[in-house]
Design a protein around this motif. Structure first.
Motif, PDB file in Angstrom:
ATOM      1  N   GLU A  23       0.830  -1.206   0.000  1.00  0.00           N
ATOM      2  CA  GLU A  23       0.000   0.000   0.000  1.00  0.00           C
ATOM      3  C   GLU A  23       0.866   1.260   0.000  1.00  0.00           C
ATOM      4  O   GLU A  23       0.611   2.209  -0.748  1.00  0.00           O
ATOM      5  N   ALA A  24       1.914   1.258   0.815  1.00  0.00           N
ATOM      6  CA  ALA A  24       2.810   2.416   0.874  1.00  0.00           C
ATOM      7  C   ALA A  24       3.538   2.618  -0.447  1.00  0.00           C
ATOM      8  O   ALA A  24       3.711   3.755  -0.899  1.00  0.00           O
ATOM      9  N   LEU A  25       3.956   1.534  -1.082  1.00  0.00           N
ATOM     10  CA  LEU A  25       4.634   1.653  -2.380  1.00  0.00           C
ATOM     11  C   LEU A  25       3.701   2.259  -3.424  1.00  0.00           C
ATOM     12  O   LEU A  25       4.123   3.065  -4.255  1.00  0.00           O
ATOM     13  N   GLY A  26       2.443   1.884  -3.387  1.00  0.00           N
ATOM     14  CA  GLY A  26       1.473   2.495  -4.297  1.00  0.00           C
ATOM     15  C   GLY A  26       1.309   3.978  -4.024  1.00  0.00           C
ATOM     16  O   GLY A  26       1.213   4.783  -4.949  1.00  0.00           O
ATOM     17  N   ASP A  27       1.303   4.340  -2.746  1.00  0.00           N
ATOM     18  CA  ASP A  27       1.166   5.757  -2.388  1.00  0.00           C
ATOM     19  C   ASP A  27       2.387   6.568  -2.806  1.00  0.00           C
ATOM     20  O   ASP A  27       2.251   7.704  -3.249  1.00  0.00           O
ATOM     21  N   VAL A  28       3.569   5.984  -2.656  1.00  0.00           N
ATOM     22  CA  VAL A  28       4.798   6.678  -3.079  1.00  0.00           C
ATOM     23  C   VAL A  28       4.783   6.867  -4.591  1.00  0.00           C
ATOM     24  O   VAL A  28       5.156   7.909  -5.105  1.00  0.00           O
ATOM     25  N   GLY A  29       4.350   5.835  -5.305  1.00  0.00           N
ATOM     26  CA  GLY A  29       4.120   5.961  -6.739  1.00  0.00           C
ATOM     27  C   GLY A  29       5.334   5.910  -7.639  1.00  0.00           C
ATOM     28  O   GLY A  29       5.260   6.357  -8.775  1.00  0.00           O
ATOM     29  N   LEU A  30       6.430   5.349  -7.171  1.00  0.00           N
ATOM     30  CA  LEU A  30       7.630   5.283  -8.013  1.00  0.00           C
ATOM     31  C   LEU A  30       7.631   4.029  -8.875  1.00  0.00           C
ATOM     32  O   LEU A  30       7.410   2.921  -8.375  1.00  0.00           O
ATOM     33  N   PRO A  31       7.912   4.168 -10.159  1.00  0.00           N
ATOM     34  CA  PRO A  31       7.948   3.013 -11.043  1.00  0.00           C
ATOM     35  C   PRO A  31       8.987   1.960 -10.634  1.00  0.00           C
ATOM     36  O   PRO A  31       8.841   0.790 -10.985  1.00  0.00           O
ATOM     37  N   SER A  32      10.002   2.354  -9.896  1.00  0.00           N
ATOM     38  CA  SER A  32      11.014   1.386  -9.460  1.00  0.00           C
ATOM     39  C   SER A  32      10.426   0.316  -8.534  1.00  0.00           C
ATOM     40  O   SER A  32      11.035  -0.733  -8.331  1.00  0.00           O
TER      41      SER A  32
END
Length: 70
Positions: A23-32
């Protein structure tokens, strides 16, 4: 910020931690984060799989806003 979240998503024993990381990775939104999220689509926990799919969708939508279609 992204590396610890990716590590938690891929390696933590607790499904809740993996879910929160996705969920946090989605919020950060970085393609990496996409390779790790794509891997998490095969997580044993359905909650993690669903959250990973939502995060991928969220990142892809953000990319569409940044990179206009041809």
């Amino acid at each position: 910020v992204v590396e610890p979240l990716i590590h938690a998503l891929l390696d933590d024993a607790e499904a809740l931690v993996r879910h929160e990381a996705a969920e946090a990775l989605g919020d950060v939104g970085l393609p990496s984060a996409l390779p790790a999220l794509n891997h998490a689509i095969h997580d044993p926990s359905p909650v993690v799989r669903e959250t990973a799919a939502l995060a991928i969708s969220q990142i892809n939508k953000e990319l569409e806003n940044v990179i206009p279609p041809p």
